[in-house]
Design an enzyme around this catalytic site. Sequence first.
Site, short mmCIF file in Angstrom:
data_model
loop_
_atom_site.label_atom_id
_atom_site.label_comp_id
_atom_site.label_asym_id
_atom_site.label_seq_id
_atom_site.Cartn_x
_atom_site.Cartn_y
_atom_site.Cartn_z
N GLY A 143 44.17 20.63 5.07
CA GLY A 143 43.60 21.75 4.67
C GLY A 143 44.42 23.04 4.83
NE ARG A 177 43.13 35.77 15.65
CZ ARG A 177 42.46 34.60 15.22
NH1 ARG A 177 41.69 34.12 16.30
NH2 ARG A 177 42.47 33.88 14.31
CG HIS A 183 39.62 29.34 20.75
ND1 HIS A 183 40.39 30.46 20.61
CD2 HIS A 183 39.51 28.65 19.66
CE1 HIS A 183 40.59 30.56 19.38
NE2 HIS A 183 40.17 29.63 18.56
N GLY A 209 46.30 22.63 8.31
CA GLY A 209 47.18 21.70 8.36
C GLY A 209 48.46 21.75 7.37
CB VAL A 219 44.12 22.56 15.71
CG1 VAL A 219 43.87 24.23 15.14
CG2 VAL A 219 45.55 22.45 16.11
CG ASN A 249 34.80 20.04 13.28
OD1 ASN A 249 34.28 19.53 12.15
ND2 ASN A 249 34.88 21.12 13.50
N1 APR Z 1 40.13 12.62 8.78
C1 APR Z 1 41.16 13.40 8.20
N2 APR Z 1 40.89 14.57 7.54
C2 APR Z 1 39.73 14.99 7.64
C3 APR Z 1 38.63 14.28 8.09
C4 APR Z 1 38.89 13.13 8.82
N3 APR Z 1 37.93 12.22 9.23
N4 APR Z 1 37.43 15.09 8.00
C5 APR Z 1 37.95 16.10 7.29
N5 APR Z 1 39.30 16.10 7.20
C6 APR Z 1 39.79 17.16 6.45
C7 APR Z 1 39.27 17.74 5.23
O1 APR Z 1 39.17 16.81 4.18
C8 APR Z 1 40.12 18.83 4.92
O2 APR Z 1 41.34 18.96 4.14
O3 APR Z 1 40.33 18.15 7.35
C9 APR Z 1 40.88 19.43 6.22
C10 APR Z 1 40.16 20.60 6.88
O4 APR Z 1 40.85 21.83 6.12
P1 APR Z 1 39.95 22.92 5.98
O5 APR Z 1 38.57 22.71 5.45
O6 APR Z 1 41.03 23.69 4.83
O7 APR Z 1 39.88 23.77 7.38
P2 APR Z 1 41.05 24.60 7.92
O8 APR Z 1 40.94 26.11 7.82
O9 APR Z 1 42.18 23.87 7.80
O10 APR Z 1 40.50 24.33 9.61
C11 APR Z 1 40.49 23.06 10.34
O11 APR Z 1 40.69 23.86 12.26
O12 APR Z 1 40.85 26.21 13.09
C12 APR Z 1 40.26 25.03 13.27
O13 APR Z 1 37.81 25.92 13.04
C13 APR Z 1 39.07 25.29 12.35
O14 APR Z 1 37.75 23.24 12.80
C14 APR Z 1 38.45 23.80 11.71
C15 APR Z 1 40.21 23.23 11.79
#
Ligand code: APR
Length: 316
Positions: A12, A154, A178, A15, A121, A98
């Site tokens: 996402g 920050r 955090h 990542g 993270v 999560n």
């Molecule tokens: N295995 C692999 N990937 C997964 C799984 C899983 N079981 N479940 C969800 N994902 C993936 C989603 O498909 C998505 O692409 O994790 C990704 C999360 O990306 P975003 O929704 O863009 O979230 P992001 O802003 O990257 O934040 C991710 O980091 O900072 C923290 O609070 C935030 O917990 C969140 C994490």
Amino acid sequence: MARKKITVVGAGFVGATLAQRLAELELGDVVLVDIPQTEGMPAGKALDIMESGPIYGYDSRVTGATSYEPTRGSELVVITAGIPRKPGMSRDDLLNTNAGIVRQVTESVVRVSPDAILIVVSNPLDAMCLVALRASKFPKHRVIGMAGVLDSARMRSFIAEALQVSVENVHAMVLGGHGDTMVPLPRFSTVSGIPITELLSKDKIEAINRRTRDGGAEIVNLLKTGSAYYAPSASVAEMVESILKDKNKVLPCAAYLEGEYGVDGVYLGVPAKLGARGVVEVLQLNLSVEERIELQKSAAAVKESCQVLGAAARSS
Ligand code: APR
């Protein structure tokens, strides 16, 4: 010599931005993993990042996957999988969803990379670290959380802005969980070695502390559809660099505490030396009574969210 393999789980915002940063820093070859339902998304993003290589001048290979076999033998695995916050949500609102994701991801990565160092993270960060520690059965020095580098970055930005000095001259220390109970430490935050307590009024420092604590929410409220990712991914990249280059940088990180700072059995943000083994040492600051009380309160809040998860830790 072959380049090191780094896996980033969750393709996402955090990542994918992290994969780009790791490639640009040439810290290793990167495997970007997401769930099977995302189909070609991780591969597409990975290819796009790889194709920036000729312009930026990096040779790191970046590949995408929806299974864990391609991650086999990773030296370092960063877990960003999960759902991010929406406006009005606290990090704790993400707890149960999560936790399930982080547990499953951890089990999958350690099966093929049993010697890896894990950086977590996903939020709520401190509780997710404990989930990853338990699920991995790794020693505590190989499971670390990213939070303090971000919270301090920050705070550094706000200090630099208030004093109109370069961010490069500013160091800041933010400890604790955090979340709302994080503990910014002005006495240990400096501009070229001068504590900010000598440079800014009490009111200004209090405003900086408050903005630091609310730093994540400030961005969530602006974005409306997700949470921060540029500064979070930059923070992880600094930790990865310190580990893979065995630099022993002292960075505030979520580390598993067993008595340090009078806290036992939870993850909490503390200054840690990061090197090839992961957490090489937790540094103990000489805190004032008030600072210590704030840290204890923060530890209690983290412990509470871990207990909600049924991952109750030993009491301190
Ligand atoms: N295995 C692999 N990937 C997964 C799984 C899983 N079981 N479940 C969800 N994902 C993936 C989603 O498909 C998505 O692409 O994790 C990704 C999360 O990306 P975003 O929704 O863009 O979230 P992001 O802003 O990257 O934040 C991710 O980091 O900072 C923290 O609070 C935030 O917990 C969140 C994490």
